[in-house]
Design a protein around this motif. Structure first.
Motif, PDB file in Angstrom:
ATOM      1  N   ALA A 182       0.831  -1.204   0.000  1.00 38.95           N
ATOM      2  CA  ALA A 182       0.000   0.000   0.000  1.00 38.95           C
ATOM      3  C   ALA A 182       0.866   1.256   0.000  1.00 38.95           C
ATOM      4  N   GLY A 183       1.876   1.283   0.851  1.00 38.42           N
ATOM      5  CA  GLY A 183       2.760   2.437   0.925  1.00 38.42           C
ATOM      6  C   GLY A 183       3.561   2.634  -0.348  1.00 38.42           C
ATOM      7  N   GLY A 184       4.048   1.544  -0.924  1.00 36.69           N
ATOM      8  CA  GLY A 184       4.829   1.647  -2.153  1.00 36.69           C
ATOM      9  C   GLY A 184       4.003   2.137  -3.327  1.00 36.69           C
ATOM     10  N   PHE A 185       2.773   1.654  -3.431  1.00 38.12           N
ATOM     11  CA  PHE A 185       1.925   2.082  -4.543  1.00 38.12           C
ATOM     12  C   PHE A 185       1.628   3.567  -4.479  1.00 38.12           C
ATOM     13  N   ILE A 186       1.271   4.067  -3.298  1.00 41.45           N
ATOM     14  CA  ILE A 186       0.895   5.476  -3.183  1.00 41.45           C
ATOM     15  C   ILE A 186       2.109   6.373  -3.364  1.00 41.45           C
ATOM     16  N   LEU A 229       2.703   6.543  -7.038  1.00 42.94           N
ATOM     17  CA  LEU A 229       1.656   7.320  -7.707  1.00 42.94           C
ATOM     18  C   LEU A 229       1.789   8.812  -7.449  1.00 42.94           C
ATOM     19  N   ALA A 230       1.961   9.187  -6.178  1.00 40.43           N
ATOM     20  CA  ALA A 230       1.907  10.601  -5.802  1.00 40.43           C
ATOM     21  C   ALA A 230       3.240  11.200  -5.377  1.00 40.43           C
ATOM     22  N   GLY A 231       4.220  10.355  -5.053  1.00 38.31           N
ATOM     23  CA  GLY A 231       5.509  10.873  -4.621  1.00 38.31           C
ATOM     24  C   GLY A 231       5.626  11.058  -3.125  1.00 38.31           C
ATOM     25  N   PHE A 232       4.628  10.667  -2.368  1.00 42.06           N
ATOM     26  CA  PHE A 232       4.648  10.756  -0.908  1.00 42.06           C
ATOM     27  C   PHE A 232       3.548   9.853  -0.367  1.00 42.06           C
ATOM     28  N   GLY A 233       3.444   9.770   0.957  1.00 39.01           N
ATOM     29  CA  GLY A 233       2.314   9.067   1.567  1.00 39.01           C
ATOM     30  C   GLY A 233       2.596   7.654   2.033  1.00 39.01           C
ATOM     31  N   THR A 234       3.853   7.197   1.953  1.00 34.58           N
ATOM     32  CA  THR A 234       4.167   5.827   2.384  1.00 34.58           C
ATOM     33  C   THR A 234       3.755   5.588   3.832  1.00 34.58           C
ATOM     34  N   ALA A 235       4.158   6.489   4.716  1.00 33.21           N
ATOM     35  CA  ALA A 235       3.878   6.291   6.137  1.00 33.21           C
ATOM     36  C   ALA A 235       2.384   6.274   6.425  1.00 33.21           C
ATOM     37  N   LEU A 236       1.641   7.200   5.816  1.00 32.64           N
ATOM     38  CA  LEU A 236       0.211   7.293   6.098  1.00 32.64           C
ATOM     39  C   LEU A 236      -0.528   6.013   5.747  1.00 32.64           C
ATOM     40  N   PHE A 237      -0.089   5.345   4.679  1.00 36.15           N
ATOM     41  CA  PHE A 237      -0.821   4.167   4.212  1.00 36.15           C
ATOM     42  C   PHE A 237      -0.212   2.850   4.698  1.00 36.15           C
ATOM     43  N   ALA A 267      13.434   4.092  -0.377  1.00 35.58           N
ATOM     44  CA  ALA A 267      13.644   3.125  -1.454  1.00 35.58           C
ATOM     45  C   ALA A 267      12.660   3.331  -2.598  1.00 35.58           C
ATOM     46  N   SER A 268      11.376   3.494  -2.272  1.00 36.83           N
ATOM     47  CA  SER A 268      10.382   3.727  -3.323  1.00 36.83           C
ATOM     48  C   SER A 268      10.526   5.129  -3.898  1.00 36.83           C
ATOM     49  N   GLY A 269      10.942   6.079  -3.071  1.00 35.79           N
ATOM     50  CA  GLY A 269      11.132   7.441  -3.543  1.00 35.79           C
ATOM     51  C   GLY A 269      12.260   7.569  -4.545  1.00 35.79           C
ATOM     52  N   LEU A 318      12.060  -5.535   7.423  1.00 29.20           N
ATOM     53  CA  LEU A 318      12.463  -4.718   6.285  1.00 29.20           C
ATOM     54  C   LEU A 318      12.750  -5.594   5.062  1.00 29.20           C
ATOM     55  N   ALA A 319      13.388  -6.723   5.284  1.00 26.31           N
ATOM     56  CA  ALA A 319      13.689  -7.637   4.174  1.00 26.31           C
ATOM     57  C   ALA A 319      12.411  -8.191   3.554  1.00 26.31           C
ATOM     58  N   ILE A 320      11.380  -8.405   4.369  1.00 27.22           N
ATOM     59  CA  ILE A 320      10.096  -8.886   3.860  1.00 27.22           C
ATOM     60  C   ILE A 320       9.373  -7.775   3.110  1.00 27.22           C
ATOM     61  N   ALA A 321       9.464  -6.560   3.626  1.00 30.64           N
ATOM     62  CA  ALA A 321       8.688  -5.444   3.081  1.00 30.64           C
ATOM     63  C   ALA A 321       9.266  -4.863   1.796  1.00 30.64           C
ATOM     64  N   LEU A 322      10.574  -4.826   1.666  1.00 28.78           N
ATOM     65  CA  LEU A 322      11.206  -4.135   0.540  1.00 28.78           C
ATOM     66  C   LEU A 322      10.748  -4.632  -0.836  1.00 28.78           C
ATOM     67  N   PRO A 323      10.731  -5.952  -1.094  1.00 28.76           N
ATOM     68  CA  PRO A 323      10.285  -6.388  -2.433  1.00 28.76           C
ATOM     69  C   PRO A 323       8.872  -5.941  -2.772  1.00 28.76           C
ATOM     70  N   ALA A 324       7.951  -6.033  -1.800  1.00 27.06           N
ATOM     71  CA  ALA A 324       6.569  -5.617  -2.048  1.00 27.06           C
ATOM     72  C   ALA A 324       6.494  -4.127  -2.343  1.00 27.06           C
ATOM     73  N   THR A 325       7.257  -3.331  -1.614  1.00 27.04           N
ATOM     74  CA  THR A 325       7.257  -1.888  -1.838  1.00 27.04           C
ATOM     75  C   THR A 325       7.810  -1.538  -3.209  1.00 27.04           C
ATOM     76  N   MET A 326       8.910  -2.142  -3.595  1.00 25.96           N
ATOM     77  CA  MET A 326       9.554  -1.816  -4.869  1.00 25.96           C
ATOM     78  C   MET A 326       8.647  -2.170  -6.049  1.00 25.96           C
ATOM     79  N   ILE A 327       8.000  -3.327  -5.976  1.00 20.82           N
ATOM     80  CA  ILE A 327       7.103  -3.750  -7.056  1.00 20.82           C
ATOM     81  C   ILE A 327       5.874  -2.846  -7.114  1.00 20.82           C
ATOM     82  N   SER A 328       5.283  -2.576  -5.955  1.00 18.69           N
ATOM     83  CA  SER A 328       4.075  -1.736  -5.919  1.00 18.69           C
ATOM     84  C   SER A 328       4.373  -0.302  -6.350  1.00 18.69           C
ATOM     85  N   ALA A 329       5.561   0.183  -6.024  1.00 15.52           N
ATOM     86  CA  ALA A 329       5.939   1.536  -6.444  1.00 15.52           C
ATOM     87  C   ALA A 329       6.000   1.626  -7.966  1.00 15.52           C
ATOM     88  N   GLN A 330       6.476   0.578  -8.609  1.00 15.10           N
ATOM     89  CA  GLN A 330       6.514   0.566 -10.075  1.00 15.10           C
ATOM     90  C   GLN A 330       5.119   0.599 -10.670  1.00 15.10           C
TER      91      GLN A 330
END
Length: 247
Positions: free
Chosen positions: A15-19, A22-30, A54-56, A200-212
């Motif tokens: 959720a954080g990576g996608f937003i 998309l918007a360039g911010f908002g990882t923490a909020l989501f 990382a997503s930024g 962090l190791a679990i979260a990073l792949p999901a964030t990177m893919i969702s950010a794309q």
């Protein structure tokens, strides 16, 4: 680590990576809503700031030309913002962070709600270097005091009739730099324990893919639609922040 914990970490990271893409911010909020169910607040924040950076960085790459075309504009926000970080951290001993979050949430709700209902968006077309620097400085203070570095810059940039790449060329470097410095401070304080690094190791792949995926959607947005997205994000961010502050 249980399957439920892994699921919450992956969902929050996605959720954080996608937003962010998309918007360039908002990882923490989501992301924090998911992370705080399975982590302590310091652990959740430590993971979020790294995911934000990382997503930024992926978002920085797609607007790199806009950054280099007008580096002074970005510097007007970023320079004062960096100066404001230690002041925000110092303010933690004076100001109640929960109260501060309620005030910022109220501003986001009023701003996002008002302009979401208007057909015509505000347009400040003339150069405003002093206001830019003031907003950046205040954003740095809020980042140090309450991890809300992006709130004021997003509100201000959404009122400027800049192309979406130029808007993001301000917001993305600002958030990456502020949160990157926050991550360094947390590391210095010893927050990155073995458990945090595993999450962090679990979260990073999901964030990177969702950010794309988020970046792919961003590329398809018109400039006007992107500005409306930022305003809607302000409204949604205010709602989420208000709920968290009250509960």
């Amino acid at each position: 680590m249980s399957n439920d914990t892994i699921l919450m970490v992956v969902l929050g990271a996605a959720a954080g990576g996608f937003i962010n893409g998309l918007a360039g911010f908002g990882t923490a909020l989501f992301a924090l809503g998911f992370f705080l169910t399975v982590m302590t607040p310091p652990q959740a924040v430590a993971v979020v700031v790294v995911l934000s950076v990382a997503s930024g960085l992926q978002g920085l790459w797609i607007v790199r030309h806009a950054i280099f075309d007008n580096p002074r504009r970005m510097a007007r926000f970023l320079g004062p913002g960096i100066i404001g970080i230690p002041l925000g951290i110092a303010a933690l001993y004076i100001i109640d962070a929960a109260t501060l979050k309620l005030v910022i949430a109220a501003f986001l709700l009023i701003y996002g709600g008002f302009f979401s209902l208007r057909r015509a968006l505000p347009k400040f077309e003339r150069p405003t270097p002093f206001i830019d620097m003031t907003v950046g400085f205040a954003g740095g203070i809020l980042g140090g005091a309450a991890s809300l570095s992006g709130a004021l810059p997003t509100m201000w940039c959404s009122m400027r009739p800049w192309p979406k790449a130029e808007t993001r060329a301000v917001l993305q470097p600002f958030n990456v730099a502020i949160l990157g410095l926050t991550a360094v401070m947390l590391w210095w304080q010893g927050t990155y324990s073995r458990e945090v690094l595993i999450n962090l190791a679990i979260a990073l792949p999901a964030t990177m893919i969702s950010a794309q995926i988020g970046i792919s959607v961003f590329r398809r947005l018109s400039d006007d639609l992107f500005r409306r997205l930022l305003i809607s994000m302000c409204l949604l961010s205010g709602i989420i922040l208000m709920i968290r502050a009250l509960t």
